[in-house]
Design an enzyme around this catalytic site. Structure first.
Site, PDB file in Angstrom:
ATOM      1  N   ASN A 105       0.842  -1.204   0.000  1.00 22.57           N
ATOM      2  CA  ASN A 105       0.000   0.000   0.000  1.00 22.57           C
ATOM      3  C   ASN A 105       0.874   1.250   0.000  1.00 22.57           C
ATOM      4  O   ASN A 105       0.857   2.046   0.948  1.00 22.57           O
ATOM      5  CB  ASN A 105      -0.924   0.016   1.218  1.00 22.57           C
ATOM      6  CG  ASN A 105      -2.179  -0.795   1.005  1.00 22.57           C
ATOM      7  OD1 ASN A 105      -2.660  -0.931  -0.110  1.00 22.57           O
ATOM      8  ND2 ASN A 105      -2.710  -1.351   2.074  1.00 22.57           N
ATOM      9  N   SER A 131      -5.924  -6.009  -3.164  1.00 22.70           N
ATOM     10  CA  SER A 131      -6.939  -5.969  -2.106  1.00 22.70           C
ATOM     11  C   SER A 131      -7.585  -7.322  -1.909  1.00 22.70           C
ATOM     12  O   SER A 131      -7.809  -8.065  -2.860  1.00 22.70           O
ATOM     13  CB  SER A 131      -8.019  -4.939  -2.452  1.00 22.70           C
ATOM     14  OG  SER A 131      -9.031  -4.940  -1.459  1.00 22.70           O
ATOM     15  N   LYS A 186      -6.044   2.238  -5.666  1.00 21.42           N
ATOM     16  CA  LYS A 186      -6.081   1.397  -4.461  1.00 21.42           C
ATOM     17  C   LYS A 186      -6.271   2.262  -3.217  1.00 21.42           C
ATOM     18  O   LYS A 186      -6.983   1.881  -2.275  1.00 21.42           O
ATOM     19  CB  LYS A 186      -4.783   0.585  -4.346  1.00 21.42           C
ATOM     20  CG  LYS A 186      -4.661  -0.256  -3.063  1.00 21.42           C
ATOM     21  CD  LYS A 186      -5.846  -1.202  -2.866  1.00 21.42           C
ATOM     22  CE  LYS A 186      -5.541  -2.316  -1.867  1.00 21.42           C
ATOM     23  NZ  LYS A 186      -5.205  -1.841  -0.528  1.00 21.42           N
ATOM     24  N   HIS A 189      -9.845   3.138  -3.099  1.00 23.05           N
ATOM     25  CA  HIS A 189     -10.528   1.917  -2.653  1.00 23.05           C
ATOM     26  C   HIS A 189     -10.499   1.832  -1.127  1.00 23.05           C
ATOM     27  O   HIS A 189     -11.519   1.586  -0.480  1.00 23.05           O
ATOM     28  CB  HIS A 189      -9.842   0.689  -3.270  1.00 23.05           C
ATOM     29  CG  HIS A 189     -10.181  -0.620  -2.617  1.00 23.05           C
ATOM     30  ND1 HIS A 189      -9.658  -0.995  -1.394  1.00 23.05           N
ATOM     31  CD2 HIS A 189     -10.962  -1.655  -3.015  1.00 23.05           C
ATOM     32  CE1 HIS A 189     -10.118  -2.193  -1.067  1.00 23.05           C
ATOM     33  NE2 HIS A 189     -10.911  -2.607  -2.028  1.00 23.05           N
ATOM     34  N   ASN A 190      -9.327   2.073  -0.542  1.00 20.10           N
ATOM     35  CA  ASN A 190      -9.206   1.976   0.910  1.00 20.10           C
ATOM     36  C   ASN A 190      -9.974   3.097   1.618  1.00 20.10           C
ATOM     37  O   ASN A 190     -10.518   2.891   2.696  1.00 20.10           O
ATOM     38  CB  ASN A 190      -7.729   2.003   1.319  1.00 20.10           C
ATOM     39  CG  ASN A 190      -7.029   0.687   1.049  1.00 20.10           C
ATOM     40  OD1 ASN A 190      -7.433  -0.069   0.167  1.00 20.10           O
ATOM     41  ND2 ASN A 190      -5.982   0.400   1.785  1.00 20.10           N
ATOM     42  N   GLU A 193     -13.403   2.076   1.614  1.00 19.37           N
ATOM     43  CA  GLU A 193     -13.475   0.997   2.611  1.00 19.37           C
ATOM     44  C   GLU A 193     -13.634   1.574   4.014  1.00 19.37           C
ATOM     45  O   GLU A 193     -14.450   1.072   4.808  1.00 19.37           O
ATOM     46  CB  GLU A 193     -12.202   0.158   2.524  1.00 19.37           C
ATOM     47  CG  GLU A 193     -12.073  -0.949   3.531  1.00 19.37           C
ATOM     48  CD  GLU A 193     -10.711  -1.626   3.441  1.00 19.37           C
ATOM     49  OE1 GLU A 193     -10.077  -1.804   4.498  1.00 19.37           O
ATOM     50  OE2 GLU A 193     -10.266  -1.952   2.322  1.00 19.37           O
ATOM     51  N   LYS A 264      -3.695   2.270   9.175  1.00 16.55           N
ATOM     52  CA  LYS A 264      -2.350   2.212   8.595  1.00 16.55           C
ATOM     53  C   LYS A 264      -2.037   3.385   7.682  1.00 16.55           C
ATOM     54  O   LYS A 264      -0.957   3.443   7.109  1.00 16.55           O
ATOM     55  CB  LYS A 264      -2.165   0.891   7.841  1.00 16.55           C
ATOM     56  CG  LYS A 264      -2.114  -0.320   8.766  1.00 16.55           C
ATOM     57  CD  LYS A 264      -1.696  -1.585   8.027  1.00 16.55           C
ATOM     58  CE  LYS A 264      -1.500  -2.729   9.000  1.00 16.55           C
ATOM     59  NZ  LYS A 264      -1.077  -3.982   8.307  1.00 16.55           N
ATOM     60  N   ARG A 449     -14.204  37.184   3.703  1.00 14.62           N
ATOM     61  CA  ARG A 449     -12.817  37.158   3.232  1.00 14.62           C
ATOM     62  C   ARG A 449     -12.427  38.486   2.584  1.00 14.62           C
ATOM     63  O   ARG A 449     -11.306  38.975   2.745  1.00 14.62           O
ATOM     64  CB  ARG A 449     -12.614  35.999   2.234  1.00 14.62           C
ATOM     65  CG  ARG A 449     -12.779  34.615   2.841  1.00 14.62           C
ATOM     66  CD  ARG A 449     -12.563  33.510   1.809  1.00 14.62           C
ATOM     67  NE  ARG A 449     -11.153  33.389   1.489  1.00 14.62           N
ATOM     68  CZ  ARG A 449     -10.642  33.518   0.275  1.00 14.62           C
ATOM     69  NH1 ARG A 449     -11.433  33.821  -0.746  1.00 14.62           N
ATOM     70  NH2 ARG A 449      -9.359  33.383   0.069  1.00 14.62           N
TER      71      ARG A 449
END
Length: 486
Positions: A105, A131, A186, A189-190, A193, A264, A449
């Site tokens: 990863n 995965s 990936k 994807h995580n 997840e 992680k 602003r």
């Protein structure tokens, strides 16, 4: 040593071992190496690799000599410095056209850097998301390779052979794109997840803390949920978790696990990418923050004795509410995926990647943690409109949200009344309401602003791209700050 191995793999932790066994079971001879060399013998001579077409190597040089040319070496080591260290060890033993694959990863900017650096040396590099966890690695993971496209023809037969297969037999593996594209997908994807897991946890929390349901009762709910639109790997394993009893106490296993979660870093990277690319992915970020909140267990225990909130229990039709909860989880799940695909769309534009979003959804159909029935609906959405701005605008998902949002709002209202936190589910609703709003209060923000920093604003009665400044106090003058967006 003769050059007899089809591929080499470095790193004999859970994922590495299982990928080797997977490759060997598909007819490939695999050479392996581990920094702690004793693990090589433990695996090849005395462990699960005994008697199989696996060559145990005791040095990087021995590993390189065991491989057919072009050499293919896959790294399954911790992301960051260890990947660079092994690349440096491999380079002296590799030739032009040899291939290094990082299957961990890794953060996608590292993959961009490594692809270019190795190409300058004539070595081809692939950064591939893998995965599916332990079971996926052994039986067939979802694989998301990117990097140097010249490397793909030599790696494709192995990766497609070992990947999960969808019900139509199509491998859950396809080339994603150049340099860091595979690891970016990936990472997203995580991130999705993280959001998916948090939604399931919130549903569990509502049923257990809010409705007083037992683990056995919740198990039955997840059994039913896994038969319908929520059919997915995470709902499936939650069903099984709720049925498991602790061998020591006899209590439901979930009740003896401390409520503090680890991470992680890939969810954090996804959230950072959203900030870097200017894409709103609050649901994914909230899932990361929920883990951060869980980590301060002692602080929460102390706070629980001093801070007060509602103490009531759920009153009403339980079955009706569980049906509403299903609708809420499904609607929020759609928002999580919508955010993930928007992030990929922004990255494709920023980095010049030609991502095929429908194919990416198909890669995730089997083998991976976010495997879900409705991924086929995402493929259909992008088939209908390849340049679809947001999944929420697709007719199918628009209809689902329209049908389920009353239940969704009822669930959020109920949880607020019960004092049960639902950061992912609630943020998903805020995301939906924000995205469907023709006008948001950012006009006030821009006025603020411009008032304190002369940051300028656009007007509703002028073309986009024209910027204006107001002297709000009468003492500011006409000078304005330059206009830019970070």
């Amino acid at each position: 040593m003769n050059n007899s191995a089809d591929i080499g793999l470095v790193g004999l932790a859970v994922m590495g071992e299982n990928l080797i066994l997977n490759m060997e079971s598909k007819g490939f001879t695999v050479a392996c190496f581990n920094r702690t060399v004793s693990k090589v013998d433990d695996f090849v001579l005395n462990g699960r690799g005994k008697g199989k077409k696996i060559i145990g190597c005791r040095s990087i040089e021995e590993l390189a000599k065991s491989l057919k040319k072009p050499r293919r070496v896959m790294l399954m080591v911790k992301a960051g410095k260890p990947v660079d260290e092994f690349i440096d060890l491999l380079i002296p033993h590799m030739e032009k056209g040899d291939i290094i694959i990082d299957g961990g990863n890794s953060h996608y900017p590292d993959t961009v850097r490594r692809t270019k650096s190795l190409a300058d040396k004539g070595i081809l590099y692939i950064g591939s998301g893998v995965s599916g966890g332990e079971e996926g690695a052994l039986k067939g993971p979802a694989i998301m390779p990117g990097g140097n496209p010249a490397a793909w023809p030599s790696v494709e037969p192995i990766f497609k052979a070992i990947s999960a297969k969808a019900k139509d037999g199509v491998p859950c593996c396809e080339w994603i794109g150049p340099d860091g594209a595979g690891h970016f997908v990936k990472m997203v994807h995580n991130g999705i997840e993280y959001g998916d897991m948090q939604l399931v946890c919130e549903a569990y929390h509502i049923m257990s803390a809010g409705m007083g349901m037992t683990a056995a009762e919740m198990h039955e709910v997840f059994v039913e949920w896994n038969k319908g639109v929520l059919d997915s790997y995470l709902v499936e394993i939650t069903r099984d978790i709720l049925a498991k009893k602790d061998d020591i106490s006899g209590q439901p296993m979930v009740d003896v696990i401390l409520d503090t979660a680890g991470q992680k870093g890939t969810g954090k990277w996804t959230s950072q990418a959203g900030l870097d690319l200017g894409v709103s992915i609050p649901q994914i970020a909230e899932a990361v923050f929920a883990r951060c909140m869980s980590a301060i267990k002692d602080e929460r225990v102390a706070a629980s004795k001093k801070l007060r909130g509602p103490k009531g229990k759920f009153k009403g039709d339980r079955q009706k509410f569980i049906s509403q909860l299903l609708d809420a989880v499904y609607a929020a799940k759609i928002c999580s995926y919508a955010q993930g695909f928007q992030l990929m769309r922004a990255a494709a534009k920023e980095y010049g990647w030609k991502l095929k979003y429908g194919e990416i959804a198909m890669i995730w159909r089997e083998g991976c943690i976010i495997r879900a029935q409705f991924l086929g609906k995402i493929k259909e959405a992008f088939d209908r409109k390849p340049n679809l701005a947001n999944l929420l605008l697709d007719p199918y998902f628009k209809k689902v949200i329209s049908k389920g949002q009353r239940s969704w709002r009822k669930v959020i209202k109920t949880t607020v009344g019960l004092g049960i936190p639902v950061p992912a589910m609630g943020t998903a609703l805020n995301y939906y309401d924000s995205y469907r709003s023709e006008r948001l209060p950012a006009n006030m923000l821009q006025a603020q602003r411009d008032y304190f920093g002369a940051h300028t604003y656009e007007r509703v009665d002028k073309p986009r791209g024209e910027f204006f400044h107001t002297d709000w106090t009468g003492t500011g003058g006409k000078t304005a700050a330059s206009t830019y967006v970070v």
